[in-house]
Design a protein around this motif. Structure first.
Motif, PDB file in Angstrom:
ATOM      1  N   PRO A  67       0.839  -1.197   0.000  1.00  0.00           N
ATOM      2  CA  PRO A  67       0.000   0.000   0.000  1.00  0.00           C
ATOM      3  C   PRO A  67       0.875   1.249   0.000  1.00  0.00           C
ATOM      4  CG  PRO A  67       0.156  -0.889   2.219  1.00  0.00           C
ATOM      5  CD  PRO A  67       0.807  -1.891   1.304  1.00  0.00           C
ATOM      6  N   GLN A  68       0.348   2.315  -0.570  1.00  0.00           N
ATOM      7  CA  GLN A  68       1.097   3.577  -0.527  1.00  0.00           C
ATOM      8  C   GLN A  68       0.843   4.316   0.782  1.00  0.00           C
ATOM      9  OE1 GLN A  68       1.241   6.004  -4.092  1.00  0.00           O
ATOM     10  NE2 GLN A  68       0.407   4.317  -5.270  1.00  0.00           N
ATOM     11  N   ILE A  69      -0.297   3.996   1.428  1.00  0.00           N
ATOM     12  CA  ILE A  69      -0.683   4.712   2.646  1.00  0.00           C
ATOM     13  C   ILE A  69      -1.119   3.709   3.710  1.00  0.00           C
ATOM     14  CG2 ILE A  69      -2.299   6.411   3.632  1.00  0.00           C
ATOM     15  CD1 ILE A  69      -2.608   7.409   0.616  1.00  0.00           C
ATOM     16  N   LEU A  70      -0.510   3.812   4.892  1.00  0.00           N
ATOM     17  CA  LEU A  70      -0.918   3.002   6.052  1.00  0.00           C
ATOM     18  C   LEU A  70      -1.705   3.907   6.990  1.00  0.00           C
ATOM     19  CD1 LEU A  70       1.966   0.788   7.530  1.00  0.00           C
ATOM     20  CD2 LEU A  70      -0.280   0.017   6.751  1.00  0.00           C
ATOM     21  N   LEU A  71      -2.938   3.542   7.275  1.00  0.00           N
ATOM     22  CA  LEU A  71      -3.787   4.303   8.193  1.00  0.00           C
ATOM     23  C   LEU A  71      -3.863   3.496   9.488  1.00  0.00           C
ATOM     24  CD1 LEU A  71      -6.554   5.263   5.609  1.00  0.00           C
ATOM     25  CD2 LEU A  71      -4.749   6.747   6.487  1.00  0.00           C
ATOM     26  N   MET A  72      -3.273   4.031  10.555  1.00  0.00           N
ATOM     27  CA  MET A  72      -3.106   3.252  11.783  1.00  0.00           C
ATOM     28  C   MET A  72      -3.852   3.934  12.928  1.00  0.00           C
ATOM     29  SD  MET A  72       0.940   2.199  11.313  1.00  0.00           S
ATOM     30  CE  MET A  72       0.800   0.665  12.217  1.00  0.00           C
ATOM     31  N   ASP A  73      -4.868   3.246  13.447  1.00  0.00           N
ATOM     32  CA  ASP A  73      -5.727   3.822  14.489  1.00  0.00           C
ATOM     33  C   ASP A  73      -5.373   3.209  15.850  1.00  0.00           C
ATOM     34  OD1 ASP A  73      -7.678   4.978  15.998  1.00  0.00           O
ATOM     35  OD2 ASP A  73      -9.355   4.351  14.746  1.00  0.00           O
ATOM     36  N   GLU A  74      -4.524   3.913  16.577  1.00  0.00           N
ATOM     37  CA  GLU A  74      -4.059   3.449  17.904  1.00  0.00           C
ATOM     38  C   GLU A  74      -3.630   1.980  17.892  1.00  0.00           C
ATOM     39  OE1 GLU A  74      -5.684   4.935  21.549  1.00  0.00           O
ATOM     40  OE2 GLU A  74      -7.259   5.939  20.435  1.00  0.00           O
ATOM     41  N   PRO A  75      -2.748   1.605  16.966  1.00  0.00           N
ATOM     42  CA  PRO A  75      -2.441   0.185  16.794  1.00  0.00           C
ATOM     43  C   PRO A  75      -1.778  -0.459  18.006  1.00  0.00           C
ATOM     44  CG  PRO A  75      -0.886   1.534  15.580  1.00  0.00           C
ATOM     45  CD  PRO A  75      -1.964   2.451  16.054  1.00  0.00           C
ATOM     46  N   PHE A  76      -1.057   0.340  18.824  1.00  0.00           N
ATOM     47  CA  PHE A  76      -0.297  -0.259  19.925  1.00  0.00           C
ATOM     48  C   PHE A  76      -0.892   0.091  21.289  1.00  0.00           C
ATOM     49  CE2 PHE A  76       3.276   0.690  16.723  1.00  0.00           C
ATOM     50  CZ  PHE A  76       2.971  -0.452  15.986  1.00  0.00           C
ATOM     51  N   ALA A  77      -2.127   0.582  21.302  1.00  0.00           N
ATOM     52  CA  ALA A  77      -2.738   1.020  22.562  1.00  0.00           C
ATOM     53  C   ALA A  77      -2.903  -0.116  23.555  1.00  0.00           C
ATOM     54  CB  ALA A  77      -4.088   1.679  22.286  1.00  0.00           C
ATOM     55  N   GLY A  78      -3.105  -1.342  23.061  1.00  0.00           N
ATOM     56  CA  GLY A  78      -3.339  -2.465  23.968  1.00  0.00           C
ATOM     57  C   GLY A  78      -2.067  -3.194  24.387  1.00  0.00           C
ATOM     58  N   VAL A  79      -0.897  -2.616  24.054  1.00  0.00           N
ATOM     59  CA  VAL A  79       0.370  -3.308  24.286  1.00  0.00           C
ATOM     60  C   VAL A  79       1.111  -2.610  25.433  1.00  0.00           C
ATOM     61  CG1 VAL A  79       2.555  -3.930  23.178  1.00  0.00           C
ATOM     62  CG2 VAL A  79       0.459  -3.920  21.836  1.00  0.00           C
ATOM     63  N   ASP A  80       1.797  -3.396  26.279  1.00  0.00           N
ATOM     64  CA  ASP A  80       2.510  -2.770  27.404  1.00  0.00           C
ATOM     65  C   ASP A  80       3.658  -1.887  26.899  1.00  0.00           C
ATOM     66  OD1 ASP A  80       5.232  -4.253  27.527  1.00  0.00           O
ATOM     67  OD2 ASP A  80       3.759  -5.856  27.325  1.00  0.00           O
ATOM     68  N   GLU A  81       4.134  -1.008  27.779  1.00  0.00           N
ATOM     69  CA  GLU A  81       5.062   0.050  27.354  1.00  0.00           C
ATOM     70  C   GLU A  81       6.353  -0.504  26.764  1.00  0.00           C
ATOM     71  OE1 GLU A  81       6.931   4.187  29.128  1.00  0.00           O
ATOM     72  OE2 GLU A  81       5.584   2.997  30.372  1.00  0.00           O
ATOM     73  N   PHE A  82       6.883  -1.565  27.359  1.00  0.00           N
ATOM     74  CA  PHE A  82       8.138  -2.146  26.879  1.00  0.00           C
ATOM     75  C   PHE A  82       7.981  -2.637  25.434  1.00  0.00           C
ATOM     76  CE2 PHE A  82      10.900  -5.853  26.254  1.00  0.00           C
ATOM     77  CZ  PHE A  82      12.145  -5.260  26.467  1.00  0.00           C
ATOM     78  N   ASN A  83       6.898  -3.395  25.195  1.00  0.00           N
ATOM     79  CA  ASN A  83       6.653  -3.906  23.838  1.00  0.00           C
ATOM     80  C   ASN A  83       6.300  -2.793  22.875  1.00  0.00           C
ATOM     81  OD1 ASN A  83       7.071  -6.789  23.711  1.00  0.00           O
ATOM     82  ND2 ASN A  83       5.483  -6.937  25.264  1.00  0.00           N
ATOM     83  N   ARG A  84       5.620  -1.784  23.380  1.00  0.00           N
ATOM     84  CA  ARG A  84       5.235  -0.651  22.540  1.00  0.00           C
ATOM     85  C   ARG A  84       6.471   0.067  22.000  1.00  0.00           C
ATOM     86  NH1 ARG A  84       0.179   2.947  24.269  1.00  0.00           N
ATOM     87  NH2 ARG A  84       0.187   4.481  22.626  1.00  0.00           N
ATOM     88  N   ASP A  85       7.470   0.248  22.882  1.00  0.00           N
ATOM     89  CA  ASP A  85       8.723   0.886  22.434  1.00  0.00           C
ATOM     90  C   ASP A  85       9.371   0.074  21.314  1.00  0.00           C
ATOM     91  OD1 ASP A  85       8.401   2.915  24.242  1.00  0.00           O
ATOM     92  OD2 ASP A  85       9.831   2.142  25.713  1.00  0.00           O
TER      93      ASP A  85
END
Length: 252
Positions: A155-173
């Motif tokens: 895709p030319q455009i990725l639309l990401m709606d809070e994709p990492f909101a459910g992930v803990d901070e360590f994994n989010r980083d």
């Protein structure tokens, strides 16, 4: 970044809904542009219309007023050309299918030329997990599978709606660093919704601040003064922390 500064152009966009309590105004006179290959984050209070805005860009909703042009086309034309891929907060993987078969799903449905699912899993750091089932993976790993699936048709455009909101901070980083690597490798344009000011600053070329509903644009902050490529140590820097503080004050 290319000279194509108006790859996506949002002009005077408004969105309202009819409800039992009358008309609900969600977005009010939103205008901004996104360059090809740019990483843009959208932040604002809960319920202000961030998800509505990303759905308008991806042609899942229609604006009540104003216009959105994508690479010279309407959003519908861009969607039909498969220019968009979505990544939502909930991974939405089919539990009975192995990881590789979840990534292969768009291929089976659309039967088009696409990237090799095994290559995509390698790209998102999941080589060796092809035959696992979603329930055997952590939340962060599940989102990597979703990201691999989203990249199937380049895709030319990725639309990401809070994709990492459910992930803990360590994994989010870790996911943020992974996402930046994939972004730089693919040249995809990213529009990213988050509640985390530091995540927005860490990832983005530009951050769009929305007010509470009906959302107006409070500010657009260019973050090109933070060096790339960006690693974890950037977050320790005074410049990074000052930028986060400045954004937090603007949001309050």
């Amino acid at each position: 970044m290319s000279h194509d500064m108006r790859f996506i152009e949002v002009k005077n966009v408004c969105k309202w809904y009819n409800s039992t309590n009358g008309i609900v105004h969600t977005l009010d006179d939103i205008s901004f542009s996104v360059a090809r290959g740019e990483f843009v984050s959208i932040i604002g209070p809960s319920g202000c219309g961030k998800s509505t805005l990303i759905k308008l860009i991806g042609d899942l909703l229609e604006p009540s007023a104003g216009s959105i042009v994508v690479d010279g086309m309407t959003t519908e034309e861009a969607r039909l050309k498969k220019m968009f891929s979505f990544v939502f907060q909930n991974p939405m993987l089919l539990p009975w299918r192995r990881v590789i078969d979840n990534v292969r799903l768009p291929l089976e449905i659309l039967k088009r030329e696409a990237r090799d699912p095994a290559d995509l899993l390698h790209m998102v750091g999941l080589s060796g997990f092809e035959n696992s089932y979603p329930k055997e993976l952590s939340g962060g790993m599940q989102q990597r599978v979703v990201l691999a699936r989203a990249l199937t048709f380049n895709p030319q455009i990725l639309l990401m709606d809070e994709p990492f909101a459910g992930v803990d901070e360590f994994n989010r980083d870790a996911l943020n660093i992974e996402l930046l690597r994939i972004w730089s490798e693919t040249g995809v344009t990213v529009i990213f919704i988050t509640h985390s000011i530091s995540e927005a600053v860490f990832l983005s070329d530009k951050v769009i601040l929305l007010s509470s509903r009906p959302a107006k644009i409070k500010d657009i902050l260019e973050i090109n003064f933070l060096p790339r490529p960006r690693g974890k140590s950037l977050k320790e820097s005074a410049l990074f922390q000052e930028t986060v503080k400045c954004l937090r004050e603007k949001l309050e």
